[in-house]
Design an enzyme around this catalytic site. Structure first.
Site, PDB file in Angstrom:
ATOM      1  N   ASP A   1       0.814  -1.152   0.023  1.00 56.86           N
ATOM      2  CA  ASP A   1      -0.011  -0.028   0.049  1.00 56.86           C
ATOM      3  C   ASP A   1       0.947   1.128  -0.010  1.00 56.86           C
ATOM      4  OD1 ASP A   1      -2.337  -1.403  -0.264  1.00 56.86           O
ATOM      5  OD2 ASP A   1      -2.828  -1.026   2.248  1.00 56.86           O
TER       6      ASP A   1
ATOM      7  N   LYS B   1      -3.974   2.978  -2.661  1.00 55.92           N
ATOM      8  CA  LYS B   1      -4.878   4.208  -2.829  1.00 55.92           C
ATOM      9  C   LYS B   1      -4.636   5.284  -2.406  1.00 55.92           C
ATOM     10  CE  LYS B   1      -8.448   0.220  -2.543  1.00 55.92           C
ATOM     11  NZ  LYS B   1      -7.644  -0.623  -2.413  1.00 55.92           N
TER      12      LYS B   1
ATOM     13  N   MET C   1      -9.362   8.384   9.082  1.00 62.47           N
ATOM     14  CA  MET C   1      -9.718   8.971   7.720  1.00 62.47           C
ATOM     15  C   MET C   1     -10.855  10.006   8.003  1.00 62.47           C
ATOM     16  SD  MET C   1      -9.485   5.351   5.649  1.00 62.47           S
ATOM     17  CE  MET C   1     -10.355   4.333   6.755  1.00 62.47           C
TER      18      MET C   1
END
Length: 514
Positions: free
Chosen positions: A44, A66, A181
């Site tokens: 990641d 991502k 997040m």
């Protein structure tokens, strides 16, 4: 786990591995072990580069991260790659930030592997929801303040028609709330909690880049936290903590108190040697910029010649003028099936404590280590012991000062100079150049690191105007000055320990008045 269908497939294994919250030192030993053994690593965006550096040279590294606001690899494609590589009999590491089962979609990947009959294992990691608050001085639970903690993702599946979160229940939750997040949606998040009964005066904090040297923390009452974060321009990745424990930061903040916190320090040593110095500086809170200016290349013919002189008894004194020379010579002896006993009866002279430490690591104690780590001091000590008529081997780099062999010869010694390695310039990438320009300190551990770094960047004027140059000793300092650098800090003890001590003293000193 052994999924169904294993008997019909090659013995590939997929490991879903948590890399931790960002600081590579917080990854588990099991994670490091698997990275080193993997055939394929799917990683990641937030995985520490230092962990990927552990991969085998022939391992296949596949980026599947991502990134906010950019097209990313779909989860279905990641699942397909895991199944494909695992089914082909490879050892696969799916390396994910934090913990694979805490908002990491590891459960979905495990389901895909189970459905395909591919063997897999889960390797938990330290999750940011615990580590980032801890590094900000915020315990997520506390006997007097919070007996429960809830971890919540503030980034829900975009295909949902309505929120799956019960905001009323979260507002009434009797403990700490930790949101992942949630920077972009922080105003709505805070508003939703307050509107449903959470005390607007309750302490809250947002931790950006938790556990990393660039960590920043903003604290404010819940009703004001969004505005405070906007004013501070906090960016993802970040976690938000809501609850009385956030107020403990005033007393318990420790990470930001590290002596080099907030300082950017460039390390110019050869890549193979830089990691230990970089790790030490990082533990002291520095943001380390690795810009290896040099690369050490062994000279096999020189090593064989030097080792041959030792084993044939053709030298009475062996002089080593760097840790590189010590490590390479001892390594060559070991490659020939020998050990420290091959040096019996030989006087071992090391130019400084770093070189002596390299010998000690191989089971050899240096007989001579001068107080000052320069050739003149080593020559003086040896001459005082008496070198006339004695055979001296000087094992060193191909390009080096001739002070030591010249002075020993003038004192009557028979000197053989053997180049056991050479120092060559490393190429700097554009991102390394850019990072170097923002450094607070630039460390130099040898004259060659000074020369080659300045060659790589195009001269002393290309170094950041605010960067303070830190030198390991007088010879390196003189080279730096000759090439146009202003040496701000010189180590009193001419090894890496001394360099770090000098840097710490300078960082702790009051800023000069203007």
């Amino acid at each position: 786990m052994y999924a169904r269908g294993m008997s019909e497939r090659p013995a590939g294994v997929v490991y879903l591995v948590g890399s931790g919250p960002g600081d590579p030192g917080l990854a588990t030993l099991r994670a490091a072990e698997l990275i080193e053994a993997a055939d394929v690593i799917l990683h990641d965006r937030l995985v520490p580069a230092a962990l990927l550096d552990r991969a085998r040279p022939d391992a296949e590294l596949v980026y599947v991260g991502k990134e906010p606001g950019r097209a990313s690899v779909p989860q279905t494609e990641i699942n397909r790659l895991l199944v494909e590589h695992g089914s082909a009999g490879r050892t696969v590491v799916r390396l994910k930030g934090g913990d694979p089962f805490v908002f990491g979609r590891g459960g979905e990947e495990a389901e895909a592997l189970a459905e395909a009959g591919v063997r897999f294992e889960i390797v938990p990691g330290v999750t940011a929801g615990i580590a980032a608050p801890a590094h900000a001085g915020i315990p997520v639970t506390h006997r007097a303040e919070a007996s429960a903690v809830a971890f919540v993702t503030a980034h829900e599946d975009p295909v949902k028609y309505e929120s799956a979160l019960d905001w009323a229940a979260l507002a009434a939750f009797p403990g700490t709330l930790v949101f992942y997040m949630g920077v972009r949606g922080l105003p709505a998040l805070a508003r939703a909690l307050v509107e449903r009964g959470r005390d607007p005066r309750e302490p809250a904090a947002v931790v950006e880049r938790g556990t990393l040297p660039g960590q920043r923390t903003v604290a404010a009452p819940l009703a004001e936290i969004a505005a405070a974060v906007e004013d501070a321009q906090i960016k993802p990745p970040a976690v938000t903590i809501v609850g009385p424990v956030a107020a403990l930061r005033d007393r318990l903040a420790w990470f930001e108190q590290a002596p080099l916190f907030g300082r950017r320090v460039a390390v110019t040593r050869a890549r193979a040697q830089a990691s230990a110095l970089a790790a030490r500086l990082a533990r002291l809170g520095a943001e380390v910029i690795e810009v290896p200016a040099i690369r050490i290349e062994p000279r096999p013919e020189g090593l064989k010649a030097a080792a041959g002189m030792v084993t044939r008894g053709e030298c009475d004194i062996v002089c080593l003028t760097s840790p590189n020379g010590a490590e390479l010579l001892m390594g060559e002896l070991e490659a020939q099936g020998l050990d420290a006993r091959a040096l019996a009866g030989v006087l071992m002279a090391a130019i400084g404590p770093g070189t002596a430490a390299a010998l000690r690591a191989r089971g050899v104690r240096a007989d001579v280590v001068p107080e000052r780590s320069i050739a003149e001091s080593l020559a003086a000590e040896l001459i005082e012991r008496g070198v006339a008529g004695r055979r001296v081997l000087v094992a060193r780099a191909s390009e080096a000062r001739d002070v030591l062999p010249r002075e020993l010869e003038q004192a009557g010694a028979s000197v053989s100079v053997v180049a056991v390695y050479e120092t060559v310039r490393e190429r700097l990438e554009p991102d390394q150049r850019a990072a170097l320009a923002s450094a607070d300190y630039v460390t130099f551990t040898s004259s060659s690191t000074v020369r080659f770094l300045l060659e790589a960047i195009g001269g002393a004027e290309r170094l950041g105007a605010e960067a303070r140059v830190v030198s390991i000793g007088p010879v390196t300092s003189q080279t730096a000055r000759d090439l146009g650098l202003d040496v701000a800090v010189e180590a009193a003890r001419h090894d890496v320990d001394g360099l770090v001590e000098a840097l710490l003293r300078d960082a702790a000193a009051p800023a000069p008045a203007h």
